[in-house]
Design an enzyme around this catalytic site. Structure first.
Site, PDB file in Angstrom:
ATOM      1  N   PRO A 292       0.840  -1.213   0.000  1.00 48.43           N
ATOM      2  CA  PRO A 292       0.000   0.000   0.000  1.00 48.43           C
ATOM      3  C   PRO A 292       0.870   1.256   0.000  1.00 48.43           C
ATOM      4  O   PRO A 292       1.777   1.386   0.819  1.00 48.43           O
ATOM      5  CB  PRO A 292      -0.802  -0.114   1.295  1.00 48.43           C
ATOM      6  N   GLU A 293       0.592   2.128  -0.917  1.00 51.71           N
ATOM      7  CA  GLU A 293       1.318   3.394  -1.011  1.00 51.71           C
ATOM      8  C   GLU A 293       0.429   4.494  -0.447  1.00 51.71           C
ATOM      9  O   GLU A 293      -0.715   4.251  -0.076  1.00 51.71           O
ATOM     10  CB  GLU A 293       1.652   3.684  -2.481  1.00 51.71           C
TER      11      GLU A 293
END
Ligand code: ZN
Length: 270
Positions: A2-3
């Site tokens: 997840p960014e």
């Protein structure tokens, strides 16, 4: 992984379901996350109202009067809101139950995520060293230019340094440099002043495009059996090695840089 856009989308998806509500209990089925989950977490937060759900870098901050719960999704974590109790699966390590029903469930197969309690988040050891937010006012061309003077490190690694600016991961750094036509291999200190305006705009644009994409996935954060999952916008350069550059048709190159794959056009990124 997840960014920043996934974390921000998680925040936007969950906030309407948790802000203003009170924590009934926190059940930790697996405390061995990136850092061990404190044994007193449930005891400290039970009965507390969640006054706000904010984000700093890739940390989600659940603010209560008894302290702030910092949640990081790590490499593979996700959070979703369940209005009805569902049997938990193998990697559903934490449930935060809300008074009156409903629960936030944390799933993390690789267990690099974290659940930590901070009495003062602004001075917490993990948050205090963080650079400005890429979508915030402090992240300007002038700021980025100043931080880069005298730096031999490549501009891409400079952008990915969380002390310089938070939340610009490998994909977004590659895409932003492509848009700004700057070679990811160029030493940060040798990028001309005039190129920082377009670079800062490009960073903001790739993140905003991803957030827009994420907007279509908001409902995935509530109920259902599936994971919220990570979204991927259409990318111009990332993982396109050997394919023609979208600007000049030159084949995109792949290089390993600081142990991370970098993709760029050798012709129009200088
Ligand atoms: Zn090109």
């Amino acid at each position: 992984m997840p960014e920043l856009p996934e974390v921000e989308t998680t925040r936007r998806g969950l906030a309407p379901y948790v802000v203003g509500r009170s924590i009934a209990s926190i059940e930790v089925r697996e405390p061995r996350l990136r850092w061990p989950v404190a044994k007193n977490l449930s005891k400290t937060l039970a009965g507390q109202r969640i006054d706000a759900l904010e984000r700093r870098g890739k940390y989600l901050l659940f603010t209560t009067k008894a302290g702030t719960l910092l949640v990081h999704l790590g490499m593979s974590g996700s959070l979703r809101y369940l209005s009805e109790p569902l049997a938990h699966g193998q990697h559903d390590h934490v449930d935060l139950r809300l008074t009156g029903g409903g629960c936030l469930r944390f799933n993390d197969p690789r267990r690099f995520g974290s659940w930590l309690l901070a009495s003062r988040p602004e001075t917490h050891r993990l948050l205090e060293p963080l650079g400005p937010e890429p979508l915030g006012e402090e992240f300007t061309a002038d700021y980025l230019w100043k931080t880069s003077r005298g730096r031999q490190v490549a501009i891409k690694q400079h952008l990915m340094n969380g002390r310089i600016v938070v939340g610009v991961g490998n994909i977004y750094a590659s895409e932003a440099l492509f848009r700004a036509q700057i070679s990811p291999l160029r030493p940060a200190g040798r990028v001309a002043r005039a190129r920082f305006g377009p670079l800062v705009d490009a960073v903001r644009d790739v993140l905003n495009d991803a957030l827009e994409e994420g907007g279509t996935t908001l409902r995935n954060y509530v109920d259902g059996n599936g994971n919220p999952g990570y979204f991927r916008q259409s990318l111009d350069v990332y993982e396109r090695d050997g394919q023609p550059c979208k600007r000049c048709k030159t084949p995109i190159k792949r290089r390993v840089q600081g142990q991370r794959a970098t993709y760029y056009c050798p012709r129009c990124q200088r």
